[in-house]
Design an enzyme around this catalytic site. Structure first.
Site, short mmCIF file in Angstrom:
data_model
loop_
_atom_site.label_atom_id
_atom_site.label_comp_id
_atom_site.label_asym_id
_atom_site.label_seq_id
_atom_site.Cartn_x
_atom_site.Cartn_y
_atom_site.Cartn_z
N ARG A 121 0.83 -1.21 0.00
CA ARG A 121 0.00 0.00 0.00
C ARG A 121 0.87 1.26 0.00
O ARG A 121 0.41 2.35 -0.36
CB ARG A 121 -0.91 -0.06 1.24
CG ARG A 121 -2.09 0.86 1.20
CD ARG A 121 -3.12 0.48 2.23
NE ARG A 121 -2.80 0.96 3.56
CZ ARG A 121 -3.65 0.91 4.60
NH1 ARG A 121 -4.85 0.39 4.46
NH2 ARG A 121 -3.30 1.36 5.78
N LYS A 177 11.10 -0.56 6.42
CA LYS A 177 11.44 -1.30 7.64
C LYS A 177 10.20 -2.06 8.08
O LYS A 177 9.26 -1.50 8.63
CB LYS A 177 11.89 -0.35 8.76
CG LYS A 177 12.73 -1.07 9.78
CD LYS A 177 12.41 -0.79 11.24
CE LYS A 177 11.14 -1.32 11.77
NZ LYS A 177 11.08 -2.75 12.10
N PRO A 178 10.18 -3.39 7.82
CA PRO A 178 9.00 -4.17 8.22
C PRO A 178 9.02 -4.45 9.72
O PRO A 178 10.07 -4.33 10.37
CB PRO A 178 9.16 -5.46 7.41
CG PRO A 178 10.63 -5.61 7.18
CD PRO A 178 11.23 -4.22 7.18
N GLY A 232 1.10 1.98 12.08
CA GLY A 232 1.36 1.32 13.35
C GLY A 232 0.60 2.03 14.46
O GLY A 232 -0.41 2.70 14.20
N SER A 233 1.11 1.92 15.67
CA SER A 233 0.39 2.46 16.82
C SER A 233 0.51 3.99 16.87
O SER A 233 1.49 4.57 16.40
CB SER A 233 0.97 1.86 18.11
OG SER A 233 2.34 2.18 18.19
N GLU A 279 -0.68 6.31 9.39
CA GLU A 279 -1.88 5.47 9.54
C GLU A 279 -1.78 4.82 10.91
O GLU A 279 -0.98 3.90 11.11
CB GLU A 279 -1.91 4.38 8.45
CG GLU A 279 -2.02 4.92 7.03
CD GLU A 279 -3.37 5.56 6.73
OE1 GLU A 279 -4.31 5.39 7.53
OE2 GLU A 279 -3.47 6.25 5.71
N ARG A 323 -12.43 -10.34 10.72
CA ARG A 323 -11.45 -10.35 9.64
C ARG A 323 -10.07 -10.17 10.29
O ARG A 323 -9.90 -9.31 11.16
CB ARG A 323 -11.72 -9.20 8.66
CG ARG A 323 -10.90 -9.28 7.41
CD ARG A 323 -11.40 -8.25 6.41
NE ARG A 323 -11.07 -6.90 6.83
CZ ARG A 323 -10.13 -6.15 6.27
NH1 ARG A 323 -9.44 -6.60 5.26
NH2 ARG A 323 -9.90 -4.93 6.70
N CYS A 336 -6.62 -2.42 12.54
CA CYS A 336 -6.94 -1.07 13.03
C CYS A 336 -8.39 -0.73 12.73
O CYS A 336 -8.97 0.13 13.37
CB CYS A 336 -6.01 -0.06 12.37
SG CYS A 336 -6.02 -0.24 10.59
N GLU A 356 -7.70 -0.33 21.93
CA GLU A 356 -7.87 -1.29 20.82
C GLU A 356 -7.78 -2.70 21.38
O GLU A 356 -6.78 -3.05 22.01
CB GLU A 356 -6.72 -1.13 19.83
CG GLU A 356 -6.85 0.02 18.90
CD GLU A 356 -5.71 0.00 17.86
OE1 GLU A 356 -4.55 0.23 18.26
OE2 GLU A 356 -6.00 -0.23 16.69
N SER A 360 -11.84 -1.30 3.46
CA SER A 360 -10.55 -1.27 2.76
C SER A 360 -10.73 -1.58 1.28
O SER A 360 -11.36 -2.58 0.93
CB SER A 360 -9.61 -2.31 3.36
OG SER A 360 -9.48 -2.08 4.73
P1 NAP Z 1 3.94 -0.53 16.39
O1 NAP Z 1 4.43 -1.13 17.64
O2 NAP Z 1 3.65 0.92 16.37
O3 NAP Z 1 5.03 -0.91 15.29
C1 NAP Z 1 4.88 -0.57 13.95
C2 NAP Z 1 6.23 -0.47 13.30
O4 NAP Z 1 6.98 0.58 13.91
C3 NAP Z 1 7.08 -1.73 13.40
O5 NAP Z 1 7.82 -1.87 12.22
C4 NAP Z 1 8.00 -1.39 14.57
O6 NAP Z 1 9.22 -2.08 14.54
C5 NAP Z 1 8.24 0.07 14.33
N1 NAP Z 1 8.65 0.82 15.52
C6 NAP Z 1 8.41 0.54 16.82
N2 NAP Z 1 8.96 1.48 17.62
C7 NAP Z 1 9.57 2.36 16.79
C8 NAP Z 1 10.31 3.56 17.00
N3 NAP Z 1 10.55 4.05 18.22
N4 NAP Z 1 10.79 4.21 15.93
C9 NAP Z 1 10.58 3.74 14.69
N5 NAP Z 1 9.89 2.62 14.41
C10 NAP Z 1 9.38 1.94 15.45
O7 NAP Z 1 2.61 -1.22 15.87
P2 NAP Z 1 2.29 -2.76 15.71
O8 NAP Z 1 2.10 -3.31 17.08
O9 NAP Z 1 3.26 -3.40 14.79
O10 NAP Z 1 0.88 -2.69 14.94
C11 NAP Z 1 -0.33 -2.53 15.57
C12 NAP Z 1 -0.79 -1.07 15.49
O11 NAP Z 1 -0.83 -0.67 14.13
C13 NAP Z 1 -2.20 -0.90 15.99
O12 NAP Z 1 -2.28 0.26 16.80
C14 NAP Z 1 -3.02 -0.70 14.73
O13 NAP Z 1 -4.22 0.00 14.92
C15 NAP Z 1 -2.06 0.00 13.86
N6 NAP Z 1 -2.42 -0.16 12.44
C16 NAP Z 1 -2.94 0.91 11.78
C17 NAP Z 1 -3.32 0.78 10.47
C18 NAP Z 1 -3.89 1.96 9.71
O14 NAP Z 1 -3.89 1.90 8.48
N7 NAP Z 1 -4.38 3.00 10.37
C19 NAP Z 1 -3.16 -0.44 9.81
C20 NAP Z 1 -2.62 -1.51 10.51
C21 NAP Z 1 -2.25 -1.35 11.84
P3 NAP Z 1 9.47 -3.38 15.47
O15 NAP Z 1 8.50 -4.40 15.00
O16 NAP Z 1 10.88 -3.74 15.19
O17 NAP Z 1 9.22 -2.96 16.87
#
Ligand code: NAP
Length: 478
Positions: free
Chosen positions: A160, A175-176, A229-230, A251, A279, A285, A382, A442
């Protein structure tokens, strides 16, 4: 287990981390280690930016048609290998086969959509009212983009971003998430074969996410940061992006209300809730988080919905007939378990599920909670799991105010047979997206994104391309 691509992908080559470090990627269904993946360092992050910088001028100068055709080939090659991609998604994320295939199809569609959008280069010519000078406006590639993605959609959250960036002419470093880096790495041979030149897409798995992303955002070559992400991490990246005034696309998290009005079709609302809640096992999210049902239809609605939830089969997502795989890790499973216990302590009743199974695997069963009080943690956070928290309401004005009473504004769902009422209430909901008589919003052709603390910018649709473009205005006379 062997056979996974597990190194850094920089300038079209595979290499280990500069310090040799690696981290484990686990199968959440049985807690076995799938492989170890190279953990990129700040030095590696700089190598990614060097590669992207070398690729920038050539890629930006390619014609939109040429970039579009590379993306179209990527779509076709992706579809040729879709079974393998879906299987890999299940292996590292846990989601059931149907969910993984659903994600893979959605992910591939971004290549097709942006292959088509790449050639819709928009601009305009205007006349300055006072001077008669010409106002010529066009879009240019914004420059190098850093993309950071979460674990819940290991393929789609990457494509995306990658597809519109490439359509716009921007090289990227992605960076995944550390839980699920394998799917993104497996995409690279597809992009290579499609004709993406070395350096245009670089993948940097890293356990030191803060350090590597921080170092890239501090480098003035980076012009876009696109993060999914969060909200907590999104805020940190916004702060980091501020120093070099990097364009942010965010996002972030959600807390979606799902409102079932008195006149709704119970069957279609329950079916819609199955999609909006289950789903991706609720790890989305967009997942319905607060379910508000009109008191006149609460009982039959709960019966109908619980019946559907009870029919779901839980198990290893690779097995046939499984609807509900494991959650991604122990932390997520424990958080879901906490939400259920907390709600019950505060007065909720368990209609289905609610008991955490013993391992191995991070499983949690489909769960229905009713009479959940507003003070329960699952109403305010969440859930990110297969738990439906149901509340009732009487008055429509009251329910819109309750639905809007959150810092989030990603998506809201609304079921009613009266479309005039549906439109009126939709406009009052403070959310970037509304599912009106639909449990799924979506779509690659639609602008996905939230308001308030759910984010900035949009992905998908025409809007997704604009995140990777800069408007240039040329004042001229002839
Ligand atoms: P996350 O903890 O925020 O992590 C997302 C990404 O950010 C990962 O690649 C993570 O790497 C990286 N990251 C973590 N700390 C970081 C920092 N200090 N600096 C830079 N990058 C950093 O989120 P998640 O737990 O993977 O995903 C769940 C969240 O994503 C939920 O809140 C969900 O609602 C949200 N989300 C939103 C959408 C949308 O389109 N709005 C879609 C999908 C998910 P590491 O894995 O190495 O920690």
């Amino acid at each position: 287990m062997t056979g996974f691509l597990n190194k850094l992908y920089i300038s079209g080559s595979w290499r280990g981390a500069s310090d040799g470090a690696t981290f484990e990627v686990m199968n959440p269904a049985d807690e076995t280690v799938l492989t170890r993946v190279a953990s990129g360092t700040v030095e590696d992050a700089m190598a990614c930016l060097d590669a992207a910088e070398s690729a920038l001028a050539d890629w930006a100068a390619r014609s939109p048609r040429e970039r579009g055709e590379v993306l179209r080939r990527a779509f076709e090659l992706f579809n040729d290998r879709i079974e393998d991609i879906a299987r890999l998604i299940t292996l590292e994320n846990g989601k059931a086969g149907a969910d993984a295939m659903g994600e893979a199809k959605y992910a591939g569609e971004f290549f097709r959509w942006y292959a088509e959008e790449a050639v819709r280069a928009e601009g305009y010519l205007g006349l300055a009212p006072a001077t008669g000078a010409r106002i010529l406006v066009h879009q240019k590639p914004a420059g190098i983009a850093v993309l950071v993605t979460p674990w819940n959609y290991p393929a789609a959250m990457g494509t995306r971003k990658i597809a519109p960036a490439l359509a716009a002419g921007c090289p990227v470093v992605i960076k995944p998430a550390s839980e699920t880096p394998l799917t993104m790495l497996a995409l690279m041979p597809i992009l290579e074969e499609a004709g993406v030149p070395p350096g245009v897409v670089n993948v940097l798995p890293s356990r030191s996410s803060g350090a590597v992303v921080g170092a890239m955002l501090a480098d003035s070559r980076v012009r876009v940061v696109s993060f999914t992400g969060s909200t907590e991490v999104g805020r940190k990246l916004l702060h980091a992006a501020a120093d070099n005034v990097v364009n942010p696309a965010m996002e972030l998290g959600g807390n979606a209300p799902f409102i079932v009005c008195k006149d709704a079709s119970i069957e279609s609302a329950a079916e819609g809730l199955m999609v909006a809640k289950m789903r991706n096992l609720g790890e989305a999210c967009t997942a319905a988080n607060r379910i508000y049902v009109h008191e006149d239809i609460e009982k039959p609605f709960i019966e109908c919905f619980t019946h559907k939830m009870a029919a779901l089969k839980m198990g290893n997502g690779l097995e046939d007939g499984v609807d509900v795989g494991p959650l991604v890790n122990a932390e997520t499973r424990d958080k879901v378990d906490h939400f259920v216990r907390d709600a019950v302590e505060k007065g909720a009743e368990v209609y289905l599920g609610g008991v955490r199974p013993n391992g191995p695997g991070f499983f949690y069963p489909p769960t229905v909670l009713v009479n959940v009080p507003d003070t329960a943690d699952c109403i305010n956070d969440e859930i990110f799991g297969p738990v439906a928290a149901i509340q009732k309401f009487r008055d429509e004005d009251e329910i819109i105010a309750r639905a809007n009473a959150t810092e989030y504004g990603l998506v809201a769902y609304l079921y009613t047979r009266d479309m005039a009422r549906g439109m009126k209430l939709s406009e009052q909901l403070e959310f970037g997206m509304i599912g009106l008589n639909r449990g799924l919003v979506s779509d690659p052709a639609a602008p996905f994104g939230g308001v308030k603390q759910s984010g900035l910018g949009r992905e998908g649709g025409k809007e997704g391309l604009r995140e990777f473009q800069e408007t240039q205005y040329i004042a001229t006379e002839w």
